[in-house]
Motif scaffolding. Structure first.
Motif, mmCIF file in Angstrom:
data_model
loop_
_atom_site.group_PDB
_atom_site.id
_atom_site.type_symbol
_atom_site.label_atom_id
_atom_site.label_comp_id
_atom_site.label_asym_id
_atom_site.label_seq_id
_atom_site.Cartn_x
_atom_site.Cartn_y
_atom_site.Cartn_z
ATOM 1 N N HIS A 182 0.833 -1.208 0.000
ATOM 2 C CA HIS A 182 0.000 0.000 0.000
ATOM 3 C C HIS A 182 0.869 1.259 0.000
ATOM 4 N N LEU A 183 1.895 1.292 0.836
ATOM 5 C CA LEU A 183 2.748 2.496 0.871
ATOM 6 C C LEU A 183 3.522 2.663 -0.436
ATOM 7 N N GLU A 242 1.102 4.163 -2.969
ATOM 8 C CA GLU A 242 0.914 5.606 -2.729
ATOM 9 C C GLU A 242 2.122 6.376 -3.251
ATOM 10 N N ALA A 269 2.193 6.631 -7.052
ATOM 11 C CA ALA A 269 1.193 7.587 -7.537
ATOM 12 C C ALA A 269 1.671 9.018 -7.327
ATOM 13 N N THR A 273 -0.245 0.818 -8.685
ATOM 14 C CA THR A 273 -0.933 1.848 -7.900
ATOM 15 C C THR A 273 -2.394 1.503 -7.619
ATOM 16 N N ARG A 274 -2.840 0.313 -8.016
ATOM 17 C CA ARG A 274 -4.260 -0.012 -7.868
ATOM 18 C C ARG A 274 -4.732 0.224 -6.434
ATOM 19 N N VAL A 275 -3.974 -0.265 -5.453
ATOM 20 C CA VAL A 275 -4.461 -0.154 -4.076
ATOM 21 C C VAL A 275 -4.371 1.268 -3.521
ATOM 22 N N ALA A 276 -3.728 2.182 -4.268
ATOM 23 C CA ALA A 276 -3.735 3.589 -3.840
ATOM 24 C C ALA A 276 -5.125 4.197 -3.994
ATOM 25 N N ALA A 277 -6.018 3.490 -4.687
ATOM 26 C CA ALA A 277 -7.402 3.957 -4.811
ATOM 27 C C ALA A 277 -8.227 3.627 -3.561
ATOM 28 N N THR A 278 -7.694 2.818 -2.674
ATOM 29 C CA THR A 278 -8.383 2.487 -1.418
ATOM 30 C C THR A 278 -8.587 3.752 -0.584
ATOM 31 N N ALA A 279 -9.684 3.818 0.136
ATOM 32 C CA ALA A 279 -9.959 4.986 0.989
ATOM 33 C C ALA A 279 -8.783 5.219 1.947
ATOM 34 N N PRO A 280 -8.257 6.447 1.969
ATOM 35 C CA PRO A 280 -7.074 6.738 2.802
ATOM 36 C C PRO A 280 -7.262 6.350 4.269
#
Lengths: 321, 321
Positions: B184-185, B188, B191, B212-219
Motif C-alpha cells: 500500500h505504501l 501511494e 502515484a 498503484t491499484r491499491v492507492a485507490a483504497t480509501a485513505p
C-alpha cells in the motif's frame, strides 16, 4: 516494413502489421524464433543482411525491436546495407536509442517509438496481434525528426490499433522512469522482502500479487530498460527513497502515515480522471509542429487517426511497405 | 452469528454467511448502512445493545468488523452485554486487536481472524457474498485460544468458501506488513511521484496501473491498517528503504541493478510455485495443537474442510447461530 527482432514486441508487431494488411518481413538472430515465425506463416529470416538488402530495395520502414544492448550491432549493419530507409524502434528508453542512432549517423531517418504495452512473458510465442490495441504508443517529436518518417511511424502505430502520444525523447524517459522503471524496482523489492518472511507467501493476496506482477518479467529485460535509463531513473529513485524515508520517520515519531497516504490517494484519483483529448489541429511538417505536438502530448492528447500532413491535407490511409 | 460493522468486509460476511444457511444479524452505527442492508433483505439494526442482547441470548458468535480505531467502543459494550459469547474479528492487524481485547478482559472467548480479501471499494453496497471465495482466512492460534471458539471461527471461514490459514498473531502481522501494508505504501509513493511528472499519466500503462491499484483504497482504511501495525511495518519499511538505497547506489556506481532485479525475480518465481498442502492430521484441542497448526500454516498449509476436534472426531458440518 522490416522488423528486426521477433520477441514479444517485435513478434506482436509483425502479427499486428500483417493483420492490418501490411507487407511485413522480419529478422531474428535465433534460428528457433525464425522457425517458429515461419510455422505461424510469417516471412522471417536469420540472415540480417538479406533482410536489410530487401528493406533497402523497397525503402521499407525498418523497426528496431531488440533491447538496447543489442542495438549497436543492428545499427551498424543498417548503416552499411540500408542507410536510406526510414527507421524507428519500439524500445522502452528513448534517449539511449537516440544516442546510438546519432553515433552511427542514422539520425536523419530516425523517429523513435515506444508502444506502452507488454506482458510478463517474452519471445515469439508470447506475441499476439492485439497487444497494442488501445495502448499509448509514443512517437518522438525531437527537434531533428522528419515529417515524412514521423507520419510513417505514426501510421504504423495506428495500424496496430494503438493511440499515438507525441512526446520528446527526454520527457518520455523522465515519465517512463516514474511509470515503468520505478514500478519494476518496487515490484522486485516487494518480492524480495516478502520472500524473507515466513508466512508471507502463504497469506499473499491481491495487493501483493498486483504489486509484484512485473517482477515476473525476465530479469535481463528489466535490467536493460532500467540501466539504459539510469540518468532519469536515479533522481526518480532518489525521490521515492526520500518519500518513503519521510513516511517512516513520521510513522515512528507520530504514528501516522497520513501525508503519504492522502497525497498518494489524491494522485491516483487524478490519474483515474485523466482525460485523453484527441489531437486534431496540428498539420505535420507545418511551422512549429514538433513543439505543438509535444505540448499536446504532455497535456494528455492522443492521435487516433492519421494526421494531416503538409502538402497532403487529406487523411491518407495507404500503408507503405 | 452477529456481525458488528456492515462495511465491505462485514457486509460481505453477512451475505456469505446467509448464503451458507446461517442465521445472521448485524449492527452498524450508521442508519444509512442499516437501511441499505434491510432493503437487501438482511436483519440489521443501528442499536448496538439490542444486537448484543440478542447475541448473548443465543450464545452467537460475534464478529468484529470495524477498523481498529473503532474497536474499543464495541468491546466495552460486549463486555457489559454479551461477555460470554465467542468472539472473533476480521481486521487486518492482529496484535493491536489482541491488545484491545485483552484490556477489556474478553481474551478467553476471542480467536482473531483475518480474511485476506478486499477491493478498492468500501461500504455495504460494495460487499458481495463471493468476496472470500478461495481467499486465505487467517484464524489465530495464539497460546490462549480455546479449541471450541477456534473451531467456530474456522467453520465460519469455511462456510464463506475461504481456506483457513492457521497462524500466530505476531507472525501474521509481520507477514501482513510485507504483503499488504508495504505494498500500500509503495502504491501511494508511485502515484505521488508519477503525479509530479508531466506526461507520466499520459503514458501510464500496465505496470503503473497494477502498481498503484491499491492507492485507490480509501485513505482512512489504509491509514488504519498501516498505523495499527506500526511495530511490524517500521522494520519492514526500513528494509525496503535499505534495498532501494543499495540499488540506487549500485546503479549510480556501476550502472547495474542486477542484484535487486535478479533477487526479486527469483522471489516472485518462488511465490508462483508456492504450494498449499492441505492440513489434515491435527486434532483441534489435542496436545500441542496450536503450535502444530502454526507450523503447518507457516509452511503454506491450509484447511479446506472442518478439522477433527478433540472429543468429536467426526467432521462436523453443523452451523451454529
Amino acid at each position: 516494413m522490416c522488423v528486426l527482432g521477433l520477441g514479444l514486441i517485435g513478434g506482436s508487431l509483425m502479427r499486428a502489421a500483417a493483420a492490418a494488411g501490411r507487407e511485413v518481413f522480419g529478422y531474428n538472430r535465433s534460428v528457433e524464433a525464425v522457425a517458429a515465425a515461419k510455422v505461424d506463416g510469417f516471412d522471417a529470416t536469420e540472415n540480417l543482411d538479406e533482410a536489410l538488402r530487401r528493406a533497402a530495395e523497397r525503402d521499407a520502414l525498418i523497426v528496431l525491436a531488440v533491447p538496447v544492448p543489442a542495438l549497436r550491432h543492428l545499427l551498424e549493419h543498417i548503416r552499411d546495407a540500408a542507410p536510406a530507409c526510414p527507421l524507428t524502434d519500439v524500445t522502452s528508453v528513448k534517449g539511449a536509442v537516440l544516442d546510438e542512432v546519432r553515433e552511427v549517423g542514422l539520425l536523419p531517418n530516425f523517429v523513435g517509438g515506444h508502444p506502452m504495452a507488454g506482458t510478463a512473458h517474452s519471445g515469439w510465442s508470447a506475441g499476439y496481434a492485439e497487444l497494442f490495441t488501445g495502448a499509448p504508443w509514443v512517437v518522438s517529436v525531437d527537434d531533428h525528426v522528419d515529417a515524412r518518417v514521423w507520419t510513417l511511424v505514426a501510421q504504423l502505430a495506428l495500424d496496430c490499433h494503438a493511440v499515438v502520444v507525441p512526446a520528446r525523447s527526454d520527457e518520455h524517459d523522465a515519465a517512463a522512469a516514474t511509470i515503468s522503471h520505478l514500478p519494476h524496482l518496487f515490484a522486485e523489492t516487494l518480492a524480495v522482502i516478502a520472500g524473507e518472511v515466513p508466512l508471507a507467501f502463504a497469506l499473499a493476496a491481491g495487493s501483493f500479487r498486483d504489486g509484484t506482477r512485473v517482477a515476473a518479467t525476465a530479469p535481463d529485460l528489466v535490467r536493460a530498460m532500467c540501466e539504459a535509463n539510469a540518468d532519469q531513473l536515479l533522481p526518480t529513485l532518489e525521490q521515492a527513497i526520500d518519500r518513503l524515508t519521510r513516511a517512516r520517520d513520521t510513522l515512528a515519531a507520530t504514528g501516522s502515515v497520513a501525508d503519504l497516504v492522502e497525497t498518494g490517494h489524491a494522485a491516483r484519483m487524478r490519474y483515474d480522471s485523466f482525460s485523453r483529448p484527441e489531437i486534431i489541429t496540428t498539420v505535420v511538417g507545418d511551422g512549429n509542429w514538433r513543439a505543438e505536438l509535444a505540448a499536446a502530448g504532455r497535456a494528455g492528447g492522443v492521435i487516433r487517426s492519421a494526421q494531416p500532413v503538409l502538402g497532403n491535407q487529406g487523411r491518407s490511409r495507404q500503408s507503405p511497405p
